[in-house]
Design a protein around this motif. Sequence first.
Motif, PDB file in Angstrom:
ATOM      1  N   UNK A  60       8.350  16.507  -0.640  1.00  0.00           N
ATOM      2  CA  UNK A  60       8.833  15.364  -1.416  1.00  0.00           C
ATOM      3  C   UNK A  60       9.085  14.172  -0.500  1.00  0.00           C
ATOM      4  N   UNK A  61       8.847  12.981  -1.039  1.00  0.00           N
ATOM      5  CA  UNK A  61       9.038  11.789  -0.222  1.00  0.00           C
ATOM      6  C   UNK A  61       9.200  10.566  -1.129  1.00  0.00           C
ATOM      7  N   UNK A  62      10.214   9.762  -0.837  1.00  0.00           N
ATOM      8  CA  UNK A  62      10.326   8.458  -1.484  1.00  0.00           C
ATOM      9  C   UNK A  62       9.433   7.491  -0.725  1.00  0.00           C
ATOM     10  N   UNK A  63       8.794   6.599  -1.436  1.00  0.00           N
ATOM     11  CA  UNK A  63       7.936   5.585  -0.827  1.00  0.00           C
ATOM     12  C   UNK A  63       8.619   4.241  -1.030  1.00  0.00           C
ATOM     13  N   UNK A  64       8.836   3.549   0.078  1.00  0.00           N
ATOM     14  CA  UNK A  64       9.525   2.267   0.041  1.00  0.00           C
ATOM     15  C   UNK A  64       8.687   1.258   0.808  1.00  0.00           C
ATOM     16  N   UNK A  65       8.343   0.164   0.154  1.00  0.00           N
ATOM     17  CA  UNK A  65       7.647  -0.924   0.829  1.00  0.00           C
ATOM     18  C   UNK A  65       8.695  -1.847   1.419  1.00  0.00           C
ATOM     19  N   UNK A  66       8.496  -2.231   2.668  1.00  0.00           N
ATOM     20  CA  UNK A  66       9.478  -3.056   3.373  1.00  0.00           C
ATOM     21  C   UNK A  66       8.905  -4.443   3.648  1.00  0.00           C
ATOM     22  N   UNK A  67       9.770  -5.339   4.110  1.00  0.00           N
ATOM     23  CA  UNK A  67       9.389  -6.734   4.335  1.00  0.00           C
ATOM     24  C   UNK A  67       9.022  -7.040   5.785  1.00  0.00           C
ATOM     25  N   UNK A  72       8.788  -0.458   9.111  1.00  0.00           N
ATOM     26  CA  UNK A  72       7.786   0.450   8.551  1.00  0.00           C
ATOM     27  C   UNK A  72       7.976   1.880   9.046  1.00  0.00           C
ATOM     28  N   UNK A  73       7.666   2.824   8.173  1.00  0.00           N
ATOM     29  CA  UNK A  73       7.723   4.243   8.501  1.00  0.00           C
ATOM     30  C   UNK A  73       6.416   4.629   9.196  1.00  0.00           C
ATOM     31  N   UNK A  74       6.467   5.101  10.448  1.00  0.00           N
ATOM     32  CA  UNK A  74       5.243   5.451  11.167  1.00  0.00           C
ATOM     33  C   UNK A  74       4.423   6.534  10.466  1.00  0.00           C
ATOM     34  N   UNK A 103      -2.080 -14.113  12.890  1.00  0.00           N
ATOM     35  CA  UNK A 103      -1.904 -12.895  13.670  1.00  0.00           C
ATOM     36  C   UNK A 103      -0.606 -12.169  13.343  1.00  0.00           C
ATOM     37  N   UNK A 104       0.095 -12.555  12.282  1.00  0.00           N
ATOM     38  CA  UNK A 104       1.302 -11.844  11.891  1.00  0.00           C
ATOM     39  C   UNK A 104       1.026 -11.050  10.611  1.00  0.00           C
ATOM     40  N   UNK A 105       1.276  -9.740  10.629  1.00  0.00           N
ATOM     41  CA  UNK A 105       0.975  -8.901   9.461  1.00  0.00           C
ATOM     42  C   UNK A 105       1.631  -9.375   8.161  1.00  0.00           C
ATOM     43  N   UNK A 106       2.847  -9.905   8.241  1.00  0.00           N
ATOM     44  CA  UNK A 106       3.522 -10.363   7.018  1.00  0.00           C
ATOM     45  C   UNK A 106       2.792 -11.553   6.401  1.00  0.00           C
ATOM     46  N   UNK A 107       2.297 -12.455   7.239  1.00  0.00           N
ATOM     47  CA  UNK A 107       1.531 -13.607   6.751  1.00  0.00           C
ATOM     48  C   UNK A 107       0.222 -13.128   6.123  1.00  0.00           C
ATOM     49  N   UNK A 108      -0.449 -12.219   6.793  1.00  0.00           N
ATOM     50  CA  UNK A 108      -1.713 -11.675   6.277  1.00  0.00           C
ATOM     51  C   UNK A 108      -1.476 -10.952   4.952  1.00  0.00           C
ATOM     52  N   UNK A 109      -0.398 -10.191   4.865  1.00  0.00           N
ATOM     53  CA  UNK A 109      -0.075  -9.480   3.624  1.00  0.00           C
ATOM     54  C   UNK A 109       0.116 -10.471   2.471  1.00  0.00           C
ATOM     55  N   UNK A 110       0.775 -11.590   2.739  1.00  0.00           N
ATOM     56  CA  UNK A 110       0.967 -12.608   1.711  1.00  0.00           C
ATOM     57  C   UNK A 110      -0.328 -13.251   1.274  1.00  0.00           C
ATOM     58  N   UNK A 111      -1.162 -13.588   2.240  1.00  0.00           N
ATOM     59  CA  UNK A 111      -2.448 -14.211   1.908  1.00  0.00           C
ATOM     60  C   UNK A 111      -3.336 -13.276   1.098  1.00  0.00           C
ATOM     61  N   UNK A 117       2.630  -2.417   4.625  1.00  0.00           N
ATOM     62  CA  UNK A 117       2.215  -1.130   5.202  1.00  0.00           C
ATOM     63  C   UNK A 117       0.697  -0.984   5.215  1.00  0.00           C
ATOM     64  N   UNK A 118       0.033  -1.432   4.164  1.00  0.00           N
ATOM     65  CA  UNK A 118      -1.428  -1.372   4.121  1.00  0.00           C
ATOM     66  C   UNK A 118      -2.026  -2.295   5.185  1.00  0.00           C
TER      67      UNK A 118
END
Length: 135
Positions: A60-67, A72-74, A103-111, A117-118
């Motif tokens: 069992x595992x809860x999945x949580x997306x973070x900011x 992030x969970x490795x 080059x920042x993952x958070x910026x890329x995720x927004x775009x 996490x993906x």
Amino acid sequence: MELRVEEFDVGPSADGYFFVDHSDDLAALAVNPELPSFVKRSCEIQAHGHLKKRPPKGGRRFIVEVEEPEDLDPNAILAIRSVIEDLQPGWVEEVKEACRLANHPRVIAGWCELSLSVVVAIIENLKARGELPED
């Protein structure tokens, strides 16, 4: 083992809840119905990765997306890395192109309108193959 995905309110502290029951040959993922579709899909990809790599302890595992990347969970990243290219190859190309502009993952995720996490999992796969654009 096939993964069954259902929309179900798993509470305010998680985006999804994944569980595996080997005795019934059952794997299921519940995702909060109010989530954006790309977050639901991210939870599903992570669940598929856990099935492929190894189910979480206790099944069992809860999945949580973070900011933020440092939160992030490795294990979640490893799970996503193992299946993302097969399940969403278009996302891989989209992130690769976005890496040319930022080059920042958070910026890329927004775009790209993808979960952090993906994006981090894709970037790690690209980096491992030497396919990241030069700065």
